[in-house]
Design an enzyme around this catalytic site. Structure first.
Site, PDB file in Angstrom:
ATOM      1  N   LEU A  33       0.755  -0.922  -0.082  1.00  0.00           N
ATOM      2  CA  LEU A  33       0.240  -0.027   0.274  1.00  0.00           C
ATOM      3  C   LEU A  33       1.455   1.419   0.019  1.00  0.00           C
ATOM      4  O   LEU A  33       2.057   0.991   0.884  1.00  0.00           O
ATOM      5  CB  LEU A  33      -0.643   0.314   1.181  1.00  0.00           C
ATOM      6  N   GLY A  36      -1.750   6.487  -2.935  1.00  0.00           N
ATOM      7  CA  GLY A  36      -2.880   6.310  -3.815  1.00  0.00           C
ATOM      8  C   GLY A  36      -3.806   5.653  -3.116  1.00  0.00           C
ATOM      9  O   GLY A  36      -4.518   5.324  -2.394  1.00  0.00           O
ATOM     10  N   HIS A  37      -3.537   4.024  -2.926  1.00  0.00           N
ATOM     11  CA  HIS A  37      -4.412   3.678  -1.689  1.00  0.00           C
ATOM     12  C   HIS A  37      -5.201   3.911  -1.157  1.00  0.00           C
ATOM     13  O   HIS A  37      -6.831   3.720  -0.358  1.00  0.00           O
ATOM     14  CB  HIS A  37      -3.319   2.304  -1.175  1.00  0.00           C
ATOM     15  N   GLY A 150      -9.368   3.378  -8.504  1.00  0.00           N
ATOM     16  CA  GLY A 150      -8.729   4.066  -8.832  1.00  0.00           C
ATOM     17  C   GLY A 150      -8.166   4.788 -10.211  1.00  0.00           C
ATOM     18  O   GLY A 150      -8.781   3.481 -11.249  1.00  0.00           O
ATOM     19  N   ASP A 153      -6.132   2.713 -12.982  1.00  0.00           N
ATOM     20  CA  ASP A 153      -6.511   2.141 -13.660  1.00  0.00           C
ATOM     21  C   ASP A 153      -7.550   1.926 -14.590  1.00  0.00           C
ATOM     22  O   ASP A 153      -8.284   1.519 -14.686  1.00  0.00           O
ATOM     23  CB  ASP A 153      -6.285   0.138 -13.489  1.00  0.00           C
ATOM     24  N   SER A 189       2.414   0.461  -6.527  1.00  0.00           N
ATOM     25  CA  SER A 189       3.196  -0.952  -6.088  1.00  0.00           C
ATOM     26  C   SER A 189       4.689  -0.877  -6.248  1.00  0.00           C
ATOM     27  O   SER A 189       5.634  -1.875  -5.686  1.00  0.00           O
ATOM     28  CB  SER A 189       2.362  -1.596  -5.497  1.00  0.00           C
TER      29      SER A 189
HETATM   30  P1  AMP Z   1      -4.046  -2.035  -6.888  1.00  0.00           P
HETATM   31  O1  AMP Z   1      -3.557  -2.463  -5.167  1.00  0.00           O
HETATM   32  O2  AMP Z   1      -2.668  -1.797  -7.714  1.00  0.00           O
HETATM   33  O3  AMP Z   1      -4.783  -3.506  -7.438  1.00  0.00           O
HETATM   34  O4  AMP Z   1      -4.532  -0.983  -6.503  1.00  0.00           O
HETATM   35  C1  AMP Z   1      -5.288  -0.916  -5.497  1.00  0.00           C
HETATM   36  C2  AMP Z   1      -6.933   0.077  -6.107  1.00  0.00           C
HETATM   37  O5  AMP Z   1      -5.646   1.291  -5.591  1.00  0.00           O
HETATM   38  C3  AMP Z   1      -6.893   0.505  -7.548  1.00  0.00           C
HETATM   39  O6  AMP Z   1      -8.125   0.394  -7.397  1.00  0.00           O
HETATM   40  C4  AMP Z   1      -5.930   1.412  -8.140  1.00  0.00           C
HETATM   41  O7  AMP Z   1      -6.327   2.080  -9.578  1.00  0.00           O
HETATM   42  C5  AMP Z   1      -6.178   2.420  -6.749  1.00  0.00           C
HETATM   43  N1  AMP Z   1      -4.599   2.949  -7.020  1.00  0.00           N
HETATM   44  C6  AMP Z   1      -3.213   2.340  -6.928  1.00  0.00           C
HETATM   45  N2  AMP Z   1      -2.485   3.363  -7.637  1.00  0.00           N
HETATM   46  C7  AMP Z   1      -3.623   4.620  -7.104  1.00  0.00           C
HETATM   47  C8  AMP Z   1      -3.118   5.617  -6.902  1.00  0.00           C
HETATM   48  N3  AMP Z   1      -1.236   6.373  -7.253  1.00  0.00           N
HETATM   49  N4  AMP Z   1      -3.915   7.244  -6.998  1.00  0.00           N
HETATM   50  C9  AMP Z   1      -5.173   6.748  -6.436  1.00  0.00           C
HETATM   51  N5  AMP Z   1      -5.388   5.169  -6.701  1.00  0.00           N
HETATM   52  C10 AMP Z   1      -4.479   4.054  -7.024  1.00  0.00           C
END
Ligand code: AMP
Length: 287
Positions: A33, A36-37, A150, A153, A189
């Site tokens: 995490l 952003g998360h 987010g 994606d 990440s």
């Molecule tokens: P992930 O762990 O990469 O699957 O991301 C989990 C959630 O966090 C997804 O909905 C992503 O779009 C969102 N997310 C990832 N990076 C960011 C970021 N830099 N800003 C905002 N949300 C993000």
């Protein structure tokens, strides 16, 4: 914060929460995490009373097994960050809990209306079928009132939006803005796997997106402007652009002709590239 690994334990707790009138907010993640998360958790806290974050590195959405193995896993740090953020529930199932029998997806559970044909779909075969498989499973388990994902994606968000719409789901999907590092690099990440120098150079990605966003309306040929951006990034050591595409923000259909669309049609500029072994994506909405 409650931490559950078993589906039945989580569901038992969430039943109690619903019983006392709490709305459930859900933030699915793959862990490692970052801010952003946490911004998604914070947004969820604004409109729901019980916020569930899941951490599950979903094997079925990785088309490259090496990428799955190398995906960063930092559970202890993640727990600390979520507690600090005041998250209510962390759901951290083992793979065997989510996929008791193998779990390989054969196809997306619904017709994606071409949303999975371009960009990520072209470069990561099977990725969206795997992503939808796990998202639909998680939604069945958590049954949230609101789902927070987010815009980082972009294609994933469009596909989940389409899925919820097509299945007449009552879940409200909230798309949240991309958080960036001070130099403009979208938080991810995967950034942890970049060298300090690569991380610095990766600032050019957002700079190129912004440059195109500022100039595409005046450019005679979008493609030339886009091509220039690709070349600029490819000139950096070990940077290889997979795609840099202007598309309709809802249908995701790529646009290659230089006619300007009517202002009501939102456009997005999406990129994927490899920096060394690390694959990064980013996007901006075009003004
Ligand atoms: P992930 O762990 O990469 O699957 O991301 C989990 C959630 O966090 C997804 O909905 C992503 O779009 C969102 N997310 C990832 N990076 C960011 C970021 N830099 N800003 C905002 N949300 C993000």
């Amino acid at each position: 914060m409650y931490i559950f690994q078993r589906i039945t334990d989580l569901q038992h707790y969430l039943q109690q929460q619903r019983h006392i009138g709490h709305r459930i907010g859900f933030v699915p993640t793959m862990g490692a995490l970052h801010a952003g998360h946490l911004s998604l958790i914070e947004r969820a806290q604004q409109s729901t009373q019980c916020v569930v974050c899941s951490i599950f590195v979903n094997p079925t959405q990785f088309n490259d097994p090496k990428d799955f193995e190398k995906y960063p896993r930092t559970p202890a740090t993640d727990c600390g960050l979520l507690i600090e953020q005041g998250c209510d529930v962390l759901f951290m199932p083992p793979v065997s809990e989510m996929y008791p029998s193998n779990g390989k997806p054969t196809a997306a559970p619904i017709d994606l209306d071409g949303l999975d044909q371009h960009m990520e779909g072209e470069h990561r075969p099977g990725h969206f079928a795997g992503m939808l498989q796990v998202v639909s499973l998680l939604l069945q388990i958590v049954q949230p009132d609101e789902l927070f994902m987010g815009q980082k994606d972009f294609q994933q968000l469009a596909i989940v939006r389409h899925y919820l719409h097509t299945t007449h789901s009552p879940i409200q999907l909230i798309g949240c803005p991309t958080l960036r590092e001070a130099n403009g690099l979208a938080m991810s990440s995967r950034n942890e796997r970049l060298s300090p120098q690569q991380r610095q150079q990766a600032a050019h990605i957002y700079a190129v997106l912004q440059h195109i966003a500022q100039h595409y309306r005046q450019a005679d040929h979008w493609q030339a402007l886009v091509q220039q951006g690709i070349e600029q990034l490819n000139a950096l050591p070990n940077f290889v652009v997979e795609y840099l595409t202007i598309c309709h923000a809802i249908s995701l259909q790529p646009i290659t002709t230089p006619q300007l669309p009517p202002p009501s049609q939102a456009l997005a500029l999406c990129i994927a590239l490899k920096v060394g072994e690390v694959r990064l994506i980013d996007n901006v909405l075009l003004p």
